[in-house]
Motif scaffolding. Structure first.
Motif, mmCIF file in Angstrom:
data_model
loop_
_atom_site.group_PDB
_atom_site.id
_atom_site.type_symbol
_atom_site.label_atom_id
_atom_site.label_comp_id
_atom_site.label_asym_id
_atom_site.label_seq_id
_atom_site.Cartn_x
_atom_site.Cartn_y
_atom_site.Cartn_z
ATOM 1 N N LEU A 27 -32.652 15.098 6.395
ATOM 2 C CA LEU A 27 -32.434 16.356 5.678
ATOM 3 C C LEU A 27 -32.891 17.559 6.495
ATOM 4 O O LEU A 27 -32.455 18.691 6.248
ATOM 5 N N LEU A 28 -33.758 17.328 7.473
ATOM 6 C CA LEU A 28 -34.266 18.413 8.310
ATOM 7 C C LEU A 28 -33.149 19.105 9.082
ATOM 8 O O LEU A 28 -33.248 20.293 9.400
ATOM 9 N N TRP A 29 -32.069 18.362 9.406
ATOM 10 C CA TRP A 29 -30.963 18.976 10.143
ATOM 11 C C TRP A 29 -29.626 18.880 9.384
ATOM 12 O O TRP A 29 -28.566 19.149 9.937
ATOM 13 N N SER A 30 -29.683 18.520 8.113
ATOM 14 C CA SER A 30 -28.456 18.417 7.317
ATOM 15 C C SER A 30 -27.873 19.798 7.032
ATOM 16 O O SER A 30 -28.610 20.763 6.809
ATOM 17 N N GLU A 31 -26.545 19.871 7.015
ATOM 18 C CA GLU A 31 -25.858 21.125 6.702
ATOM 19 C C GLU A 31 -25.841 21.415 5.201
ATOM 20 O O GLU A 31 -25.519 22.526 4.793
ATOM 21 N N ALA A 41 -28.561 20.313 2.698
ATOM 22 C CA ALA A 41 -29.788 19.587 2.375
ATOM 23 C C ALA A 41 -29.972 19.413 0.868
ATOM 24 O O ALA A 41 -30.547 18.414 0.423
ATOM 25 N N VAL A 42 -29.492 20.364 0.074
ATOM 26 C CA VAL A 42 -29.649 20.262 -1.380
ATOM 27 C C VAL A 42 -28.860 19.071 -1.912
ATOM 28 O O VAL A 42 -29.379 18.240 -2.671
ATOM 29 N N PHE A 43 -27.588 18.996 -1.504
ATOM 30 C CA PHE A 43 -26.775 17.856 -1.920
ATOM 31 C C PHE A 43 -27.319 16.561 -1.315
ATOM 32 O O PHE A 43 -27.339 15.513 -1.961
ATOM 33 N N GLY A 44 -27.771 16.633 -0.075
ATOM 34 C CA GLY A 44 -28.335 15.458 0.582
ATOM 35 C C GLY A 44 -29.554 14.918 -0.151
ATOM 36 O O GLY A 44 -29.750 13.695 -0.241
ATOM 37 N N LEU A 45 -30.367 15.816 -0.683
ATOM 38 C CA LEU A 45 -31.540 15.383 -1.440
ATOM 39 C C LEU A 45 -31.112 14.653 -2.715
ATOM 40 O O LEU A 45 -31.716 13.636 -3.083
ATOM 41 N N ARG A 46 -30.066 15.141 -3.364
ATOM 42 C CA ARG A 46 -29.548 14.447 -4.551
ATOM 43 C C ARG A 46 -29.054 13.053 -4.188
ATOM 44 O O ARG A 46 -29.282 12.091 -4.934
ATOM 45 N N VAL A 47 -28.388 12.942 -3.051
ATOM 46 C CA VAL A 47 -27.916 11.632 -2.589
ATOM 47 C C VAL A 47 -29.092 10.700 -2.343
ATOM 48 O O VAL A 47 -29.066 9.522 -2.729
ATOM 49 N N GLN A 48 -30.141 11.207 -1.721
ATOM 50 C CA GLN A 48 -31.300 10.370 -1.419
ATOM 51 C C GLN A 48 -32.051 9.958 -2.674
ATOM 52 O O GLN A 48 -32.604 8.852 -2.745
ATOM 53 N N ILE A 49 -32.071 10.818 -3.681
ATOM 54 C CA ILE A 49 -32.695 10.442 -4.956
ATOM 55 C C ILE A 49 -31.912 9.292 -5.597
ATOM 56 O O ILE A 49 -32.495 8.331 -6.116
ATOM 57 N N ALA A 70 -28.196 13.569 5.879
ATOM 58 C CA ALA A 70 -27.756 13.080 4.570
ATOM 59 C C ALA A 70 -26.999 14.156 3.799
ATOM 60 O O ALA A 70 -27.405 15.315 3.752
ATOM 61 N N GLY A 71 -25.864 13.759 3.216
ATOM 62 C CA GLY A 71 -25.094 14.652 2.367
ATOM 63 C C GLY A 71 -24.284 15.711 3.073
ATOM 64 O O GLY A 71 -23.737 16.611 2.416
ATOM 65 N N SER A 72 -24.146 15.623 4.397
ATOM 66 C CA SER A 72 -23.538 16.732 5.133
ATOM 67 C C SER A 72 -22.100 16.470 5.576
ATOM 68 O O SER A 72 -21.479 17.361 6.171
ATOM 69 N N PHE A 73 -21.549 15.290 5.303
ATOM 70 C CA PHE A 73 -20.220 14.980 5.826
ATOM 71 C C PHE A 73 -19.170 15.969 5.338
ATOM 72 O O PHE A 73 -18.403 16.534 6.128
ATOM 73 N N GLN A 74 -19.112 16.198 4.021
ATOM 74 C CA GLN A 74 -18.074 17.071 3.493
ATOM 75 C C GLN A 74 -18.295 18.524 3.905
ATOM 76 O O GLN A 74 -17.321 19.245 4.166
ATOM 77 N N ALA A 75 -19.542 18.962 3.980
ATOM 78 C CA ALA A 75 -19.818 20.332 4.411
ATOM 79 C C ALA A 75 -19.358 20.541 5.850
ATOM 80 O O ALA A 75 -18.766 21.576 6.184
ATOM 81 N N HIS A 76 -19.623 19.562 6.709
ATOM 82 C CA HIS A 76 -19.203 19.668 8.108
ATOM 83 C C HIS A 76 -17.687 19.582 8.215
ATOM 84 O O HIS A 76 -17.076 20.314 9.014
ATOM 85 N N LEU A 77 -17.099 18.717 7.419
ATOM 86 C CA LEU A 77 -15.642 18.560 7.432
ATOM 87 C C LEU A 77 -14.957 19.858 7.022
ATOM 88 O O LEU A 77 -13.954 20.264 7.631
#
Length: 387
Positions: free
Chosen positions: A48-52, A54-62, A271-278
């Motif tokens: 999450l430190l380098w995720s585009e 991070a908010v969505f990534g945190l939800r995924v990790q939860i 985590a959670g950054s695939f769609q944001a990067h896409l």
């Protein structure tokens, strides 16, 4: 979701206590899988430190953490015992009945849960395709496949007419639901699993093979006669232009995910950054911003090589008993169930949108690990069979 989490929390204390008490005595593969799941959660949080996003990534990790807790509860309460595995089988059959009831309601009314609950999100799938409580026909199809191993295992353990009739009814219900998902993977997987089951019956009990063969032939004829339009819809999805475009989109999404994996230096985008990067990638191949519909490739894109290694190690632990020599009926049955469950997991991982953080994936993985533990408990059967 709230109720599921409450049940999980209530079961966590005895589950954790049970796993803690027997963790050192558990097979090495079980311990490896548990630690790898913990590692997957921890690595995702670090990423999450380098995720585009991070908010969505945190939800995924939860959600992934809840999957880990589900795994702990199932392993801790079952511990590979025959009674524990038997209870899980009944749980899968009960889940088939519960989700099947919703699916039958969808067939009868033409409505879906999103309509009944006032959910603002539109049902984007075919109006005639059912998805029950899983909100996606492919996800529901994979779940149906996951229940077949339990139904067939219980079928092999029982001799009463009532029990066998009930379980044949469950097989028929699963087939009916699979056709009504209009999912190619669900229907094809159902047919393949039944073919494998029939082959196993042919090897071990010719009488059961003939009985099951006749019963399934009648079932197939009934489905084709009573549901000709549904069967036609499934057949047409193999060749229709719309599904060809869908297949092309899946291939392009996988190609984009692999490219991001390489571009990230094999550490992943976070985590959670695939769609944001896409969405921000002007060179993407995919024409639509959506999950990769390939859990392994999206895991590579987001969690990098560490995530892939951890996930593959967990799957390898589940499949480890397939390369071992089975002694006795219980060990062969455990291998059979793991094989069928893995077929469902494969469909879930490579057909559904992205399921690394979905509870059903980790429930299936936990069940396979319980079967691995059960296989290990019956290693003494080798000595009995050799005498």
């Amino acid at each position: 979701d709230v109720y599921k989490r409450q049940v999980l929390v209530l079961a966590l204390v005895p589950g954790f206590a049970g796993l803690r008490a027997s963790f050192r005595d558990a097979p090495p593969r079980i311990r490896t899988a548990v630690w790898c799941t913990v590692g997957l959660v921890v690595w995702g949080l670090v990423s999450l430190l380098w995720s585009e996003d991070a908010v969505f990534g945190l939800r995924v990790q939860i959600s992934l953490l809840l999957g880990l807790l589900s795994l702990v509860v199932m392993l801790g309460l079952c511990r590979g015992t025959d009674e524990g595995v038997g209870a899980l089988r009944w749980g899968y059959v009960a889940a088939l009945m519960a989700t099947g009831a919703v699916g039958l309601w969808e067939v009868a009314t033409g409505s879906h849960l999103a309509d009944a609950t006032g959910d603002d999100s539109a049902y984007v799938f075919s109006a005639s395709a059912i998805s029950s409580t899983l909100n996606n026909p492919n996800n529901f199809g994979a779940f149906i496949l996951a229940t077949l191993g339990s139904v067939l295992a219980m079928f092999s353990l029982r001799r009463g007419v009532f029990s066998l009739t009930f379980l044949l009814g469950m097989l028929a219900l699963a087939g009916f639901l699979a056709v009504n998902t209009e999912s190619r993977g669900a229907v094809f997987g159902y047919l393949v699993i039944l073919a494998v089951a029939l082959f196993a019956l042919l090897l071990f009990d010719v009488g059961y093979f003939l009985t099951a063969g006749v019963g399934l032939s009648v079932l197939g004829l009934a489905v084709y006669t009573l549901l000709p339009q549904r069967v036609q819809n499934v057949v047409e999805t193999v060749t229709t232009e719309g599904d060809q475009r869908s297949d092309e989109l899946r291939r392009n999404l996988s190609a984009d995910a692999w490219r991001y994996f390489e571009q990230s230096g094999y550490l992943g985008l976070g985590a959670g950054s695939f769609q944001a990067h896409l969405a921000n990638d002007p060179t993407r191949l995919a024409t639509k911003v959506t999950p990769a519909h390939n859990t392994l490739f999206q895991t590579a894109a987001e969690h990098g090589l560490p995530g892939v290694v951890l996930l593959v190690t967990i799957i390898a632990a589940c499949l480890s008993i397939l390369v071992m020599r089975a002694h006795g009926f219980r060990q062969r049955l455990a291998q059979f169930e793991v094989l069928l469950l893995m077929a469902a997991v494969a469909m879930l991982m490579f057909v559904a949108s992205y399921v690394l953080n979905h509870a059903e994936l980790w429930v299936h993985i936990a069940f396979m690990l319980c079967l691995v533990w059960n296989f290990w408990r019956h290693r003494g059967d080798a000595a009995v069979s050799s005498n």
